[in-house]
Design an enzyme around this catalytic site. Structure first.
Site, PDB file in Angstrom:
ATOM      1  N   ASP A  78      31.513  68.980  32.087  1.00 21.07           N
ATOM      2  CA  ASP A  78      32.841  68.403  32.195  1.00 21.07           C
ATOM      3  C   ASP A  78      32.662  66.938  32.623  1.00 21.07           C
ATOM      4  O   ASP A  78      31.561  66.485  32.929  1.00 21.07           O
ATOM      5  CB  ASP A  78      33.720  69.206  33.170  1.00 21.07           C
ATOM      6  CG  ASP A  78      35.201  68.989  32.865  1.00 21.07           C
ATOM      7  OD1 ASP A  78      35.541  68.010  32.163  1.00 21.07           O
ATOM      8  OD2 ASP A  78      36.038  69.778  33.338  1.00 21.07           O
TER       9      ASP A  78
HETATM   10  C1  BGC Z   1      38.785  68.345  32.130  1.00 20.16           C
HETATM   11  C2  BGC Z   1      38.377  69.032  30.851  1.00 20.16           C
HETATM   12  C3  BGC Z   1      38.499  68.090  29.696  1.00 20.16           C
HETATM   13  C4  BGC Z   1      37.688  66.854  29.981  1.00 20.16           C
HETATM   14  C5  BGC Z   1      37.708  65.845  28.854  1.00 20.16           C
HETATM   15  C6  BGC Z   1      38.133  66.988  32.301  1.00 20.16           C
HETATM   16  O1  BGC Z   1      38.664  66.288  33.360  1.00 20.16           O
HETATM   17  O2  BGC Z   1      38.470  69.172  33.218  1.00 20.16           O
HETATM   18  O3  BGC Z   1      39.166  70.170  30.658  1.00 20.16           O
HETATM   19  O4  BGC Z   1      38.073  68.731  28.525  1.00 20.16           O
HETATM   20  O5  BGC Z   1      38.205  66.214  31.132  1.00 20.16           O
HETATM   21  O6  BGC Z   1      38.896  65.193  28.775  1.00 20.16           O
END
Ligand code: BGC
Length: 779
Positions: free
Chosen positions: A303
């Protein structure tokens, strides 16, 4: 999630004008049907191709493939990627996310193909969560349709649109089980149930990927957030989870496994610590379980900056330490953090990680690109003509309206207040009546809120131009100025009315007094749930409850239309509203779908998939709880029982609850045999009859309880459902099959078995209103 202002996007060159568009190479692909690639991937050929490519790659270029950068519209963390163009030309970028449109994607892809040494195409990802341009209801709402075909269709349309808009990889499905409505991301989930969550996860993967990843209009799914992110302590985002292995295996991990079994090509790590080791550095999770036990052979991406975040987690002094931890754990791609880019080379030189480890990660990413057909045609997904014909086309808007109607939950309907008569005059009151942006909910992809239908517009569309509406805002959606400031800093559009709360309520009451019925549209804004949007108080924010109380005092029938991203505590509302419709955030066509239900063009059939508590103090609250040694049986004076002094144990609305404009009766269930032999199956049969005045659909639910086990077992677990349509007066026999496999769990020795003994089967309209019958499993 924060969307960058358009001016900034343009100034950064993130979107290029649609003029000098190079004609797309790809062929035209129609509609939602998956466009088959002529030749399926041959593993031996793929290996040969990648071996040859990797033989030419330097260590730096291999590390470059592990680097995922964010370019563009959306920022979900404190860091943004820098020097992207330069890094692409140096072969130091494997993929890009947060940018789309064929032109923008083509521009970056050309950079990789024309200016980097080995011309390896980039993979393009995005948070396509509940639709790309045509936005569907929030995932929590979609799950509540209990309509797997509709859910799959929503993902298929999203995949078709995303792939027409330059993308080939979506950060979905989000399959985190969540039993805590304080956690804002419950909105992105399927709710509390393991079995239903697994079915939804599979449907989403099928929808995105179809049966051919290299087709022009399919995209690779990314299962997230691995793992247990939905169990964050106290519902506070990014917080710790600490959980027994058994609970993980039986309750929280199956949906991830189901999505992988359905073929999902990638996995995203979660931010949280799991029993002492953050997921992103957790070798047991990423290698022992995911790779060795489950046999996953796709790639794992972190993430957003999750490797870097292992420093504040206390897992390393610096980026050097945490890069090693993540690579050793089995994490392939670094989202935005650039820790791999900065540190892996040094780590190899110092002998702390091996080239072979980097080769493994690099190969997995190259394989994904190969499976997507990017080496055959890197511009496969950048086809302007297809984008023009596909995005938000009428067929998709119609589907969004139809699917949205299936997600709206009728929570209460006293005296048949609903459906409304088109001739009734309406006081249309509340801060969300006119909102378009909130219909889209959070994580709204490439959704354009200006295209979204508000409740007011929907009512006018459905009831016709002669409908008599008096509008009053009635209250602000929130009055906490600090909260509003925070929400508006991240894309919110909340405006505080200049009038005093009392004046606004007076205006609403005056409107109510003149009307036949009051429709109050209240709830949360889209930014009050989603990432980093936990709430400790889950009642209606601001003065909205005061508004409802004043409206109630007029004596006019009160219909409460709720918009929100989480189960709310709605005790007063349930006791006092005449009718209540939970609409979540219903998407681009939300207002039309809501009006369809309000006026009876569609008879509501959705049922909640996350328990609504009476009070936040009951949280976590879920139907599949354990019994305890002192279960409360209803005697208030019996002190030493598992209960509260100040609130009941029971929820406001149990899992699986939702009403219809008609009524259904159930016969007592029967079983085909009272003895189930290991290896065989039995059927459970029930007659369901539509006893009311409307045709309608009912979600018939089946739960199982294992009465005695080597470890204590939940009081009920969902093991099946059937959604049936019954004309008024019609009856249907509904049959379920149960086999030994449905009775398995992790026993005292962590073996996945079904233990012989007595089981109860419950069948009914929700997890509380059920009738039961028993059978015995013999081995
Ligand atoms: C979130 C994810 C997301 C990623 C990319 C993160 O902050 O937890 O769910 O896919 O950002 O935007």
């Amino acid at each position: 999630m924060r969307k960058l202002p358009l001016a900034l996007v343009l100034s950064l060159g993130l979107m290029v004008p649609q003029v000098n568009a190079q004609k797309a190479k790809s062929k035209k692909a129609p509609s939602t049907t998956v466009q088959q690639k002529t030749k399926p991937v041959n593993p031996a050929e793929m290996k040969k191709f990648i071996d040859a490519l990797m033989a030419k790659m330097t260590l730096e270029e291999k590390i470059g493939q592990l680097n995922l950068v964010s370019v563009g519209f959306t920022v979900t963390g404190p860091v943004v990627s820098e020097n992207v163009d330069e890094n692409i030309t140096k072969g130091l970028v494997g993929g890009v996310f947060n940018t789309f449109t064929p032109i923008a994607v083509r521009k970056l892809q050309e950079k990789a193909l024309n200016q980097s040494r080995l011309k390896i195409p980039l993979i393009f990802g995005y948070d396509v969560i509940h639709g790309h341009r045509t936005i569907f209801p929030m995932p929590i709402a979609l799950a509540g349709s209990w309509d797997l075909a509709a859910i799959e269709r929503s993902a298929r349309i999203a995949g078709d649109e995303a792939s027409a808009d330059g993308l080939n990889w979506v950060f979905s499905p989000m399959v985190d089980i969540s039993r805590d409505p304080r956690w804002g991301r419950i909105a992105e989930s399927s709710g509390e149930d393991t079995w239903l969550g697994s079915q939804v996860a599979m449907a989403m993967v099928r929808g995105y990927q179809g049966n051919d990843l290299a087709a022009y209009n399919t995209v690779m799914a990314c299962v997230k957030h691995f793992a247990l992110y939905g169990a964050a302590e106290a519902g506070r985002d990014y917080n710790t989870t600490d959980m027994s292995d058994r609970r993980m295996m039986d309750e929280y991990l199956p949906p991830y496994k189901a999505a992988l079994d359905a073929g999902a090509g990638s996995v995203m790590t979660s931010f949280n610590d799991i029993n002492g080791v953050p997921a992103t550095g957790n070798k047991w999770l990423m290698t022992d379980l995911l790779r060795k036990q489950w046999g996953f052979n796709g790639f794992v991406v972190t993430d957003y900056t999750a490797i870097n975040e292992m420093i504040p987690h206390g897992m390393g002094k610096n980026e050097y330490d945490v890069a090693k931890l993540a690579l050793d754990a089995g994490v392939d791609m670094d989202m935005v953090g650039e820790v791999y880019l900065k540190e892996l080379n040094k780590l190899v030189k110092d002998g702390k990680v091996t080239q072979a480890q980097i080769d493994v990660a690099c190969r997995r990413i190259l394989e994904a690109k190969y499976k997507l057909g990017l080496f055959d045609d890197p511009y496969r997904y950048a086809n302007e003509q297809r984008a023009k014909e596909t995005l938000l086309k009428k067929e998709y808007r119609d589907a969004a309206r139809d699917i949205a109607r299936r997600t709206l939950v009728l929570l209460k309907n006293q005296n048949q207040t609903l459906p409304l008569k088109k001739t009734a005059s309406i006081a249309l009151v509340g801060p969300l009546v006119k909102s378009q942006i909130d219909q889209l909910g959070n994580w709204n992809g490439a959704g354009d809120w200006k295209q979204a239908i508000s409740v007011e517009q929907g009512i006018r569309n459905v009831a016709g131009p002669n409908v008599r509406i008096t509008y009053a805002k009635g209250a602000n959606v929130a009055d906490d100025t600090l909260m509003i400031k925070r929400l508006n800093a991240h894309g919110g559009q909340i405006e505080i009315d200049k009038r005093s709360p009392e004046e606004m309520i007076r205006e609403a009451v005056a409107a109510a007094q003149k009307a036949d019925v009051v429709v109050a549209v209240v709830g949360e804004t889209q930014g009050m749930s989603g990432e980093a949007s936990s709430r400790a108080d889950i009642t209606l924010p601001g003065r909205q409850l005061d508004l409802l109380k004043a409206l109630k005092a007029t004596g006019k029938p009160l219909v409460v239309v709720l918009m929100n991203g989480r189960p709310l505590a709605l005790k007063w509302e349930n006791d006092n509203a005449d009718a209540m419709l939970e609409t979540w955030f219903a998407g681009t066509e939300g207002g039309n779908a809501i009006a369809d239900v309000l006026y009876g063009n569609y008879n509501p059939s959705a049922k909640i998939t996350a328990t609504f508590p009476q009070s936040v103090g009951q949280v976590p609250i879920y139907y599949s709880q354990k019994n305890t040694g002192r279960p409360y049986a209803g005697d208030l004076l019996d002190k030493y029982k598992s209960r509260y002094l100040d609130v009941p144990n029971v929820p406001l609305y149990p899992f699986g609850y939702g009403l219809s404009y008609t009524t259904f009766s159930y016969s007592a269930p029967t079983v085909s045999t009272s003895t189930l032999k290991a290896g065989s199956s039995l059927t459970v049969t029930v007659q369901v009859k539509n006893t009311g005045n409307y045709d309608g659909e009912e979600v018939v639910q089946l739960y199982v309880q294992d009465l005695v086990g080597s470890v204590s077992r939940p009081v009920k677990e969902l093991k099946g459902f059937k959604k049936v349509f019954l004309k008024k007066g019609e009856a249907q026999t509904v049959t379920f099959t149960l086999s030994e496999n449905d009775l398995r769990f992790h026993d005292l020795n962590m073996k996945y078995v079904a233990e012989p003994g007595e089981f109860k089967v419950y069948v009914g309209t929700n997890s509380s209103e059920v009738q039961s019958i028993s059978f015995t499993l013999v081995k």
